[in-house]
Design an enzyme around this catalytic site. Structure first.
Site, PDB file in Angstrom:
ATOM      1  CB  CYS A 231       5.463  -5.299   9.847  1.00 40.21           C
ATOM      2  SG  CYS A 231       6.658  -4.552  10.990  1.00 40.21           S
TER       3      CYS A 231
ATOM      4  CB  CYS B  32       0.325   1.375   7.699  1.00 41.84           C
ATOM      5  SG  CYS B  32       0.803   1.088   9.401  1.00 41.84           S
TER       6      CYS B  32
ATOM      7  CD  GLU C  30      -2.429  -0.978   2.825  1.00 41.69           C
ATOM      8  OE1 GLU C  30      -3.056  -1.961   3.224  1.00 41.69           O
ATOM      9  OE2 GLU C  30      -2.358   0.093   3.458  1.00 41.69           O
TER      10      GLU C  30
ATOM     11  CB  CYS D 140       2.995  -2.754  16.959  1.00 46.66           C
ATOM     12  SG  CYS D 140       4.734  -2.285  16.801  1.00 46.66           S
TER      13      CYS D 140
ATOM     14  CB  CYS E 291       2.341   7.436   3.549  1.00 45.87           C
ATOM     15  SG  CYS E 291       2.562   6.250   4.855  1.00 45.87           S
TER      16      CYS E 291
ATOM     17  CB  CYS F  41       0.277  -2.199  13.725  1.00 42.65           C
ATOM     18  SG  CYS F  41       0.815  -1.866  12.039  1.00 42.65           S
TER      19      CYS F  41
END
Ligand code: SAH
Ligand code: SF4
Length: 312
Positions: free
Chosen positions: A75, A296, A47, A79, A68, A82
């Site tokens: 990832c 995100c 994205e 976290c 961005c 997220c």
């Protein structure tokens, strides 16, 4: 390029590849935040978000168009709040795949981008070599020609890599995703804090600020009943003042399937006033793009789920 000798063309195609990222979906419209979902040559989805002129963030003039960009597929840092980490980590993006996000968004939108933030999917400092190669291309006159001061890298707190970045000569800006002003709060939501706790992180931040003679930015998402107490605000104020850093408060964007939410407006305002009262330059981002799942990793996750058979 048929005007080149055949042998030379063969050699070129041995040495180089042309990759192209393809647009799968665009959400939003002109004058609002627009979100682009791209498919890479190996079918992975990433994205990129285009944010129109917004109040001065990250030290830039307010009439800038900000993009961005993502740095990884997924990832690995997990976290808790997220969407990017929910499906784990697939791979690092290559330098060209990072730069192509910008070129493709400029092509699709017909607009010139003048501010870059590395705040899409992934942890940029975990892919530091490729990110730095991309930044040199973005910065170069022969590349996109965007000044280093208009490039911001955001990290969840990889202390050794922050020091490494501090020793690089380019004057890029650094944003730290703090999201908690004590180890207790950070440990609850950011596993990275168990590896590099607040003390270690802040020492690295201090080193960066001194090396670059730069003001850092702390990103702080406000999550209801997790990190939004007046006590956290006071502690955050002390930390930011000590480091001479600015604070960007961001009300949490809800993610489907996760239990977190943003605090009420009054609670957000109270947090902001405590920070300001302690002498810290702070902004509360009344963010754009809540309605297009702009946090995100969200659009990718949603599209992946739609494209997959229900029980795979
Ligand atoms: N991995 C890097 C950069 C990508 S995340 C980092 O963590 O800094 C960019 C920013 O978006 C981070 O500050 C991250 O904490 C924040 N973010 C992630 N999910 C969010 C959500 N649902 N709502 C608001 N901000 C979010
Ligand atoms: Fe990764 Fe950043 Fe999301 Fe944490 S906030 S999971 S480091 S992308």
């Amino acid at each position: 390029m048929t005007d080149l000798p055949r042998q030379f063309r063969a050699r070129l195609s041995e040495l180089f590849t042309f990759s192209k990222i393809n647009v799968v979906r665009v959400l939003g419209s002109r004058d609002t935040t627009r979100k682009f979902l791209f498919r890479l040559s190996d079918e992975n989805l990433i994205e990129t978000v285009l944010i129109p002129a917004s109040p001065a963030l990250y030290g830039s003039r307010s009439d800038r168009r900000t993009i961005c960009v993502s740095t990884q597929v997924g990832c690995a840092y997990g976290c808790k709040f997220c969407a990017s980490g929910l499906d784990g980590f697939s791979r690092n993006l290559r330098p060209n795949e990072i730069v192509e996000q910008i070129i493709a968004v400029e092509r699709e939108s017909g607009e010139k981008v003048d501010n870059i933030v590395f705040m899409g999917m992934g942890e940029p400092l975990a892919n530091l070599d490729n990110v730095m190669r991309a930044i040199r291309i973005i910065n170069a006159r022969w590349g996109l020609g965007i000044g280093a001061r208009h490039i911001t890298v955001s990290t969840s707190g990889l202390a050794p890599q922050i020091r490494k970045l501090a020793d690089d000569l380019l004057q890029i800006r650094l944003a730290i995703s703090l999201h908690g002003a004590t180890d207790e709060v950070r440990n609850q939501i950011m596993p990275i804090n168990r590896r590099y706790n607040l003390d270690k992180l802040l020492e690295a931040c201090d080193y960066y600020a001194k090396q670059k003679k730069q003001r850092l930015t702390f990103e702080y998402i406000l999550i209801n009943n997790v990190n939004d107490s007046p006590e956290q605000a006071r502690r955050l104020g002390r930390i930011a003042r000590r480091l001479g850093a600015k604070v960007n408060l961001i009300p949490y964007n809800t993610v489907q399937g996760l239990p977190w939410s943003r605090p009420q407006l009054e609670q957000q305002d109270q947090f902001l006033s405590i920070l300001r009262a302690s002498g810290v330059a702070a902004t509360l981002r009344r963010e754009k793009g809540h309605d297009i799942e702009a946090a995100c990793g969200q659009l990718r996750l949603q599209t992946k789920r739609e494209l997959q058979p229900a029980n795979s």
